[in-house]
Enzyme design. Structure first.
Site, PDB file in Angstrom:
ATOM      1  N   SER A   1      10.530  -1.631   4.195  1.00  0.00           N
ATOM      2  CA  SER A   1       9.306  -2.217   3.651  1.00  0.00           C
ATOM      3  C   SER A   1       9.450  -2.748   2.229  1.00  0.00           C
ATOM      4  CB  SER A   1       8.169  -1.201   3.719  1.00  0.00           C
ATOM      5  OG  SER A   1       8.545  -0.005   3.083  1.00  0.00           O
TER       6      SER A   1
ATOM      7  N   LYS B   1      -0.840  -3.381  10.627  1.00  0.00           N
ATOM      8  CA  LYS B   1      -0.274  -4.494   9.855  1.00  0.00           C
ATOM      9  C   LYS B   1      -0.478  -5.793  10.646  1.00  0.00           C
ATOM     10  CE  LYS B   1       2.863  -1.154   7.769  1.00  0.00           C
ATOM     11  NZ  LYS B   1       2.134  -0.847   6.545  1.00  0.00           N
TER      12      LYS B   1
ATOM     13  N   HIS C   1       6.870  -2.629  10.316  1.00  0.00           N
ATOM     14  CA  HIS C   1       6.841  -4.006   9.800  1.00  0.00           C
ATOM     15  C   HIS C   1       7.460  -5.010  10.780  1.00  0.00           C
ATOM     16  CE1 HIS C   1       5.229  -3.444   5.764  1.00  0.00           C
ATOM     17  NE2 HIS C   1       5.809  -2.252   5.817  1.00  0.00           N
TER      18      HIS C   1
END
Ligand SMILES: Cc1ncc(COP(=O)(O)O)c(C=O)c1O
Length: 394
Positions: free
Chosen positions: A183, A242, A211
Site C-alpha cells: 500500500s 476500496k 489494493h
C-alpha cells in the site's frame, strides 16, 4: 479534591508528537468522495482516496443501497452467528466466491477484520508465520494475536523466504503471507516465487489483495488472477472498502476454510454484520466489474498518464506497478511540506512519514482513479511541477 488525570501521559505523548512535527489533524471531507471534491473548505483534485473505480458515487450502487434500506431496514441487528445473517449476506458471499473462482467466501466487516480475524483463527502458538517486512498492519496484528512465532523476510525477497522455510522442520505448520499490492510503494508481491516456495515446503499460502481487488486481473479479480495462480493460493483476502466503493473485507478459499472461519474467526463471531445496504452495494459493485470492465481500463489509462507525467517532471516515484504512485521526498518534514503546499495549490496528496515508511523515504502518496479526467490529472501535474521546483525536488 481534584483528581489527578490518569490519562495525563497521553497529553504528554501528544505534545511530543507536536514537537516532532508529526501531529496531524484529520482532513474533513465536506462533499462526496470523488475526483474533485471539497476538503477543509477547499476544492481540490483528490489523489488520496482508495476509490479506484469511482464506485463510491456510482448511480447503480447508490440505487441498490437505497432499495435495500427500504426493503430490509438500516441494520442487521445481530452478529452473523446469532440472528444477523441475512439472505443478502449469503448472496454476496456466493457472488464473491464465483467472482474469485473459489469454493466459498466469508465476508467480514472490514479488510482489517478479515486479515486479523483469519490469521489469528487458523494458527496458534505452536505454528510459524513467514511474513514480508512491509505487510499491512492488519496482517501483523493477526500474526501477533495468533501467538505463532513470526519470522519476517526482507521485502519481496523470495530467496530469504525460502531459506526460512527450508530451516523449519518438515512437520511444522507454517503460513507464508504477503500483500498482493503493497500500500505504500504500490509494488506487487512476488506471488509466483512465493507460491512455488509454499508448495515445496508445505506452507499455507495467503495473499492480502486489498489494493488489487477491482484493479488487477480479469474484471478486477486480483493478483492471483493477474499472475494466473488460481488454485495455488490457499487464502485470498480482498476488500470491499476500496475499489468496490463501500465497506468490508472477505476471505476466499475452500469450503472447509470458510466453514472453520464461521466457527472461529472472532470478528465474525463477536461483531455485528454489515447493514443490508452495504451487502447490496457490494453486489452492485460486482455487477459493475462484470458488465463495465471499461472502468478498469480507464483506471489503467489514467495510471499510465499520471505516472509518466510525474516521471517526465523528474520526480522519484519509486518502484510502483499499480495506481498507487509515491512521490518520494526524503525527510518527513519535506514530504509534509510538499503535501501542504500542494493542498494550498488545490491538490490533495497525503504526506506519509516514519514510522509508516522508512525515515529517509517520506513521501506523498498519489492514487489516481478511473473517475479523474485528463484535465484534472494535468492540473495536478502542473501543480506538482510548481511545488516540486519550489522545494528543490525536481
Ligand atoms: C494492504 C491492506 N490490507 C488491508 C487493509 C484493510 O482494509 P479495510 O480498509 O477494508 O479495513 C488495507 C487498508 O488500509 C490495506 O491497505
Amino acid at each position: 479534591m481534584t483528581r489527578p488525570d490518569p490519562l495525563a501521559y497521553l497529553t504528554t505523548e501528544l505534545d511530543t508528537l507536536r514537537q516532532q512535527g508529526l501531529h496531524r489533524s484529520l482532513r474533513i471531507l465536506e462533499a462526496r468522495q470523488q475526483a474533485t471534491t471539497q476538503f477543509d473548505g477547499r476544492t481540490v483534485v483528490n489523489l488520496s482516496s482508495n476509490n479506484y473505480l469511482g464506485l463510491t458515487t456510482h448511480p447503480r450502487l447508490i440505487e441498490r443501497a437505497i432499495d435495500a434500506i427500504k426493503e430490509f431496514g438500516v441494520g442487521s441487528g445481530s452478529v452473523r452467528t446469532i440472528a444477523g445473517t441475512m439472505a443478502i449476506h449469503m448472496e454476496l458471499e456466493r457472488r464473491l466466491a464465483a467472482f474469485k473462482h473459489t469454493e466459498a467466501v466469508v465476508v467480514f466487516q472490514s479488510g482489517f477484520a478479515a486479515n486479523a480475524g483469519t490469521v489469528s483463527a487458523i494458527l496458534n502458538k505452536e505454528d510459524v508465520i513467514i511474513s514480508d517486512e512491509l505487510n499491512h498492519a492488519s496482517i501483523i496484528d493477526g500474526c501477533r494475536l495468533s501467538r505463532a512465532q513470526i519470522k519476517v523476510f526482507p521485502h519481496k525477497d523470495v530467496d530469504a523466504a525460502r531459506k526460512i522455510l527450508s530451516e523449519l522442520p518438515a512437520g511444522q505448520r507454517k503460513l507464508l503471507i504477503t500483500d498482493g499490492v503493497f500500500s505504500m510503494d504500490g509494488d506487487l508481491g512476488p506471488l509466483p516465487g512465493l507460491c512455488e516456495a509454499a508448495e515445496e515446503f508445505g506452507a499455507i499460502m495467503m495473499v492480502d489483495d486489498a489494493h488489487a481487488s477491482g484493479v488487477f486481473g480479469k474484471n478486477g479479480r486480483g493478483t492471483v488472477d493477474h499472475f494466473n495462480m488460481h488454485g495455488r493460493v490457499d487464502i485470498q483476502v480482498g476488500t470491499l472498502s476500496k475499489a468496490m466503493g463501500a465497506l468490508g473485507g472477505y476471505v476466499a478459499g475452500s469450503k472447509d476454510l470458510i466453514d472453520f472461519l464461521y466457527h472461529r474467526a472472532r470478528p465474525f463471531l463477536f461483531s455485528t454484520s454489515h447493514p443490508p445496504s452495504v451487502a447490496a452495494t457490494c453486489i452492485a459493485a460486482l455487477d459493475v466489474l462484470e458488465q463495465e470492465p471499461q472502468i478498469i481500463e480507464r483506471l489503467w489509462e489514467n495510471t499510465r498518464f499520471f505516472k509518466k507525467g510525474l516521471e517526465t517532471l523528474g520526480f522519484n516515484t519509486g518502484i510502483s506497478e499499480s495506481p498507487i504512485t509515491p512521490v518520494i521526498a526524503g525527510e518527513g518534514s519535506r514530504a509534509m511540506k510538499l503535501s501542504d503546499r500542494l493542498f494550498e495549490e488545490g491538490v490533495f496528496a497525503q504526506g506519509i512519514a516514519f514510522p509508516t515508511v522508512a525515515k529517509d523515504k517520506a513521501r506523498v502518496r498519489t492514487i489516481v482513479t478511473a473517475a479523474h479526467t485528463r484535465e484534472e490529472l494535468q492540473f495536478a501535474l502542473d501543480k506538482f511541477k510548481v511545488v516540486g521546483t519550489e522545494l528543490g525536488l525536481i
